[in-house]
Design a protein around this motif. Sequence first.
Motif, mmCIF file in Angstrom:
data_model
loop_
_atom_site.group_PDB
_atom_site.id
_atom_site.type_symbol
_atom_site.label_atom_id
_atom_site.label_comp_id
_atom_site.label_asym_id
_atom_site.label_seq_id
_atom_site.Cartn_x
_atom_site.Cartn_y
_atom_site.Cartn_z
ATOM 1 N N LYS A 7 0.738 -1.255 0.064
ATOM 2 C CA LYS A 7 -0.020 -0.072 -0.053
ATOM 3 C C LYS A 7 0.728 1.257 0.139
ATOM 4 C CE LYS A 7 -4.100 -1.767 0.058
ATOM 5 N NZ LYS A 7 -5.101 -1.672 -1.027
ATOM 6 N N LYS A 8 0.359 2.266 -0.667
ATOM 7 C CA LYS A 8 0.975 3.521 -0.569
ATOM 8 C C LYS A 8 1.364 4.086 0.974
ATOM 9 C CE LYS A 8 0.221 8.469 -1.720
ATOM 10 N NZ LYS A 8 -0.809 9.602 -2.132
ATOM 11 N N GLY A 9 2.373 4.528 1.155
ATOM 12 C CA GLY A 9 2.962 5.143 2.267
ATOM 13 C C GLY A 9 3.604 4.017 3.218
ATOM 14 N N THR A 10 3.522 3.047 2.752
ATOM 15 C CA THR A 10 4.416 1.796 3.606
ATOM 16 C C THR A 10 5.946 1.739 3.175
ATOM 17 O OG1 THR A 10 3.835 0.129 2.087
ATOM 18 C CG2 THR A 10 2.366 0.258 3.878
ATOM 19 N N TYR A 57 22.983 -0.354 5.459
ATOM 20 C CA TYR A 57 24.325 -0.516 4.889
ATOM 21 C C TYR A 57 25.487 -0.365 5.963
ATOM 22 C CZ TYR A 57 28.342 0.176 1.526
ATOM 23 O OH TYR A 57 29.205 0.031 0.776
ATOM 24 N N ASN A 58 26.313 -1.598 5.645
ATOM 25 C CA ASN A 58 27.206 -1.953 6.820
ATOM 26 C C ASN A 58 26.699 -1.558 8.303
ATOM 27 O OD1 ASN A 58 29.105 -2.525 4.972
ATOM 28 N ND2 ASN A 58 29.808 -0.433 4.702
ATOM 29 N N GLY A 59 25.699 -2.059 8.608
ATOM 30 C CA GLY A 59 24.814 -1.967 9.948
ATOM 31 C C GLY A 59 24.292 -0.694 10.267
ATOM 32 N N LYS A 60 24.319 0.069 9.337
ATOM 33 C CA LYS A 60 23.629 1.471 9.704
ATOM 34 C C LYS A 60 22.548 1.798 8.716
ATOM 35 C CE LYS A 60 27.718 4.044 10.960
ATOM 36 N NZ LYS A 60 28.553 5.303 10.399
ATOM 37 N N ILE A 61 21.553 2.350 9.453
ATOM 38 C CA ILE A 61 20.448 2.933 8.528
ATOM 39 C C ILE A 61 20.624 4.103 7.631
ATOM 40 C CG2 ILE A 61 18.084 3.952 8.625
ATOM 41 C CD1 ILE A 61 17.762 2.446 11.342
ATOM 42 N N VAL A 62 20.685 3.892 6.323
ATOM 43 C CA VAL A 62 21.080 5.068 5.397
ATOM 44 C C VAL A 62 19.798 5.584 4.674
ATOM 45 C CG1 VAL A 62 23.359 4.350 5.068
ATOM 46 C CG2 VAL A 62 21.735 3.428 3.736
ATOM 47 N N GLY A 63 18.731 4.953 4.904
ATOM 48 C CA GLY A 63 17.801 5.331 3.752
ATOM 49 C C GLY A 63 16.512 4.816 4.162
ATOM 50 N N SER A 64 15.542 4.710 2.959
ATOM 51 C CA SER A 64 14.480 3.989 3.266
ATOM 52 C C SER A 64 13.742 3.671 1.883
ATOM 53 C CB SER A 64 13.104 5.023 3.834
ATOM 54 O OG SER A 64 12.867 6.011 3.030
ATOM 55 N N VAL A 65 12.831 2.642 1.948
ATOM 56 C CA VAL A 65 12.461 2.028 0.599
ATOM 57 C C VAL A 65 10.924 2.307 0.738
ATOM 58 C CG1 VAL A 65 12.131 -0.174 -0.765
ATOM 59 C CG2 VAL A 65 14.250 0.210 0.580
ATOM 60 N N LEU A 66 10.359 3.257 0.055
ATOM 61 C CA LEU A 66 8.885 3.891 0.111
ATOM 62 C C LEU A 66 8.196 3.385 -1.104
ATOM 63 C CD1 LEU A 66 6.993 5.850 1.389
ATOM 64 C CD2 LEU A 66 8.201 7.605 -0.003
ATOM 65 N N ARG A 67 6.979 2.907 -0.781
ATOM 66 C CA ARG A 67 6.101 2.674 -1.647
ATOM 67 C C ARG A 67 5.233 3.837 -1.942
ATOM 68 N NH1 ARG A 67 6.188 -2.194 -3.956
ATOM 69 N NH2 ARG A 67 6.313 -3.293 -2.021
ATOM 70 N N THR A 68 5.178 4.707 -2.977
ATOM 71 C CA THR A 68 4.503 6.003 -3.137
ATOM 72 C C THR A 68 3.120 5.620 -3.786
ATOM 73 O OG1 THR A 68 5.462 6.173 -5.359
ATOM 74 C CG2 THR A 68 6.765 7.312 -3.639
ATOM 75 N N LYS A 69 2.811 4.630 -4.344
ATOM 76 C CA LYS A 69 1.462 4.215 -5.040
ATOM 77 C C LYS A 69 1.334 2.695 -4.787
ATOM 78 C CE LYS A 69 -0.701 6.899 -7.387
ATOM 79 N NZ LYS A 69 -1.535 7.834 -7.156
ATOM 80 N N ASP A 70 -0.071 2.345 -4.430
ATOM 81 C CA ASP A 70 -0.383 0.783 -4.248
ATOM 82 C C ASP A 70 0.239 0.099 -5.430
ATOM 83 O OD1 ASP A 70 -1.704 2.087 -2.074
ATOM 84 O OD2 ASP A 70 -3.967 1.414 -2.795
ATOM 85 N N ASN A 71 0.890 -0.981 -5.012
ATOM 86 C CA ASN A 71 1.249 -2.060 -5.896
ATOM 87 C C ASN A 71 2.257 -1.630 -7.235
ATOM 88 O OD1 ASN A 71 -0.330 -4.157 -4.625
ATOM 89 N ND2 ASN A 71 -2.061 -3.011 -5.317
#
Length: 205
Positions: free
Chosen positions: A131-134, A140-154
């Motif tokens: 779903k959008k917004g999830t 990377y190397n044990g650190k949070i460097v960003g996010s993977v974002l769903r901008t539209k459903d499916n």
Amino acid sequence: EILKDKVKITPLKKSPKYIAGVDAAFLHDKVIGVACLYKYPDLILTEEVYAVTEVLFPYIPGFLSFREGPAIIKAIKGLKTKPDVIIFDGQGIAHPRGLGIASHIGVLLDLPTIGCAKSRLIGEFREPGPKKGTWSFLRYNGKIVGSVLRTKDNVRPLFVSSGNRIDLRGSLDIVLGCIRKYRIPEPLRRADFISKKIKRGLSTG
């Protein structure tokens, strides 16, 4: 390496009123940098600026900002209204050296910037929900460097990372706030469209 130490990942100090999307296109030995400015959160297009410069740096993966940066900076500086945040079609700190194009130019201009890429450069992640917004963390190397974002459903997710002077939560909120009908944030979509349009005009002209 020097600029990497100057990157600041901090929450935005105030809600942005103007957001720019930037992109570049190449034509032979030229690079076309485009900046499209939108009033936020209504997403009303207020300015479009482009700049054409000579390509002075070879294509080397991970060093995109040295190739595209001069034209993009020139376009940004051509805007009459200074953007509060700039969204880049590329990486922020989700980069092998911690300095993607959004971070690099964010430091040079001392402005809040967001990396919003269509594909992953580094890191591991769990697929976010459909779903959008999830979203899920990009590590990377044990650190949070960003996010993977769903901008539209499916639809395929985007890879969002802080560039400079903004945190991950703020980056996610702004990218989602710039989504309308399509998967790509509207300011970036427009900048991509304009760069290709100018490229066609220069190649036929």
